[in-house]
Design an enzyme around this catalytic site. Structure first.
Site, PDB file in Angstrom:
ATOM      1  N   ASP A 139      44.380  25.134 -21.322  1.00 48.31           N
ATOM      2  CA  ASP A 139      45.278  25.181 -20.169  1.00 48.31           C
ATOM      3  C   ASP A 139      46.449  24.204 -20.322  1.00 48.31           C
ATOM      4  OD1 ASP A 139      43.360  26.877 -19.206  1.00 48.31           O
ATOM      5  OD2 ASP A 139      42.966  25.745 -17.368  1.00 48.31           O
ATOM      6  N   HIS A 195      42.213  21.669 -22.819  1.00 52.81           N
ATOM      7  CA  HIS A 195      43.622  21.527 -22.413  1.00 52.81           C
ATOM      8  C   HIS A 195      44.525  21.290 -23.617  1.00 52.81           C
ATOM      9  CE1 HIS A 195      41.532  20.968 -18.620  1.00 52.81           C
ATOM     10  NE2 HIS A 195      42.655  21.330 -18.042  1.00 52.81           N
TER      11      HIS A 195
HETATM   12 ZN   LIG Z   1      45.723  23.152 -15.498  1.00 52.12          ZN
END
Ligand SMILES: [Zn+2]
Length: 212
Positions: free
Chosen positions: A20, A168
């Site tokens: 992400d 991430h």
């Molecule tokens: Zn996020």
């Protein structure tokens, strides 16, 4: 070399690595290099504002065979907004940016922080969007918990027969994620996992469906 190709004859233990908060030119690019070296395809949930800043990296992600998903425009808690606002100023705004950069916009989305209401999910579903959840949160976003060996341990212990792993690639220092990634791929590969994108995950368990 690990393969992301699925083998229908194998007892399938599939895992989808998701990243992400990209794109950026440091961590996202390093992650792409590692994925390429191992022949692994992943899924990237990107924010509109970062895509505007680094459109070339978005193209690179897609060109290298990864899946992309919508992570809203500027990483706000969607649950605090009206459903119309979520659609217009977060999801659809980002969809337009996807269209400009890649020529299409993805159907998959993931709300920042997982923060979204049932009403909003239902509204977005009517607009053709599918929310992607995760099974294993690596906690790579938490500075107290994100030593590379902790990230690896958490993923390996939480996955039983596959699932979607949250990692991430942007919005902050993701160097520990980059360090952990080759070990995550090697460890899961040695346990017989096949890597796939979110859309290639078998079953619908990873998507939120709200029936009216
Ligand atoms: Zn996020």
């Amino acid at each position: 070399m690990l393969s992301s190709k699925s083998n229908p004859e194998a007892t399938e233990k599939k895992v989808a690595l998701t990243f992400d908060d990209g794109s950026d030119t440091v961590y996202t690019v390093s992650i792409l290099e590692i994925l390429k070296a191992y022949g692994v395809k992943a899924t990237f949930f990107l924010t509109g504002e970062n895509m505007e800043q680094y459109p070339e990296v978005v193209k690179k992600i897609y060109r290298e065979g990864h899946e992309v998903g919508n992570h809203g425009y500027n990483h706000v808690r969607l649950s605090k907004l009206t459903k119309e606002n979520v659609y217009s100023n977060q999801i659809n705004k980002t969809a337009v940016i996807f269209k400009e950069i890649l020529g299409f916009s993805p159907r998959l989305y993931r709300p920042p922080y997982g923060a979204i209401t049932k009403e909003q999910i239902k509204y977005l579903e009517k607009k053709g969007y599918l929310q992607v959840r995760w099974l294993s949160d690596s906690l790579d976003w938490d500075p107290r918990e994100n030593a590379p060996e902790k990230i690896l341990y958490r993923i390996v212990t939480e996955l039983k027969n596959g699932g979607i792993v949250l990692l991430h690639s942007g919005r902050g220092d993701r160097s520990n994620t980059v360090t952990a990634l080759p070990r995550i791929i090697e460890e899961l590969g040695s346990k017989g996992y096949q890597f796939c994108t979110v859309s290639e995950m078998p079953g619908e368990d990873y998507f939120s469906h709200i029936s009216s």
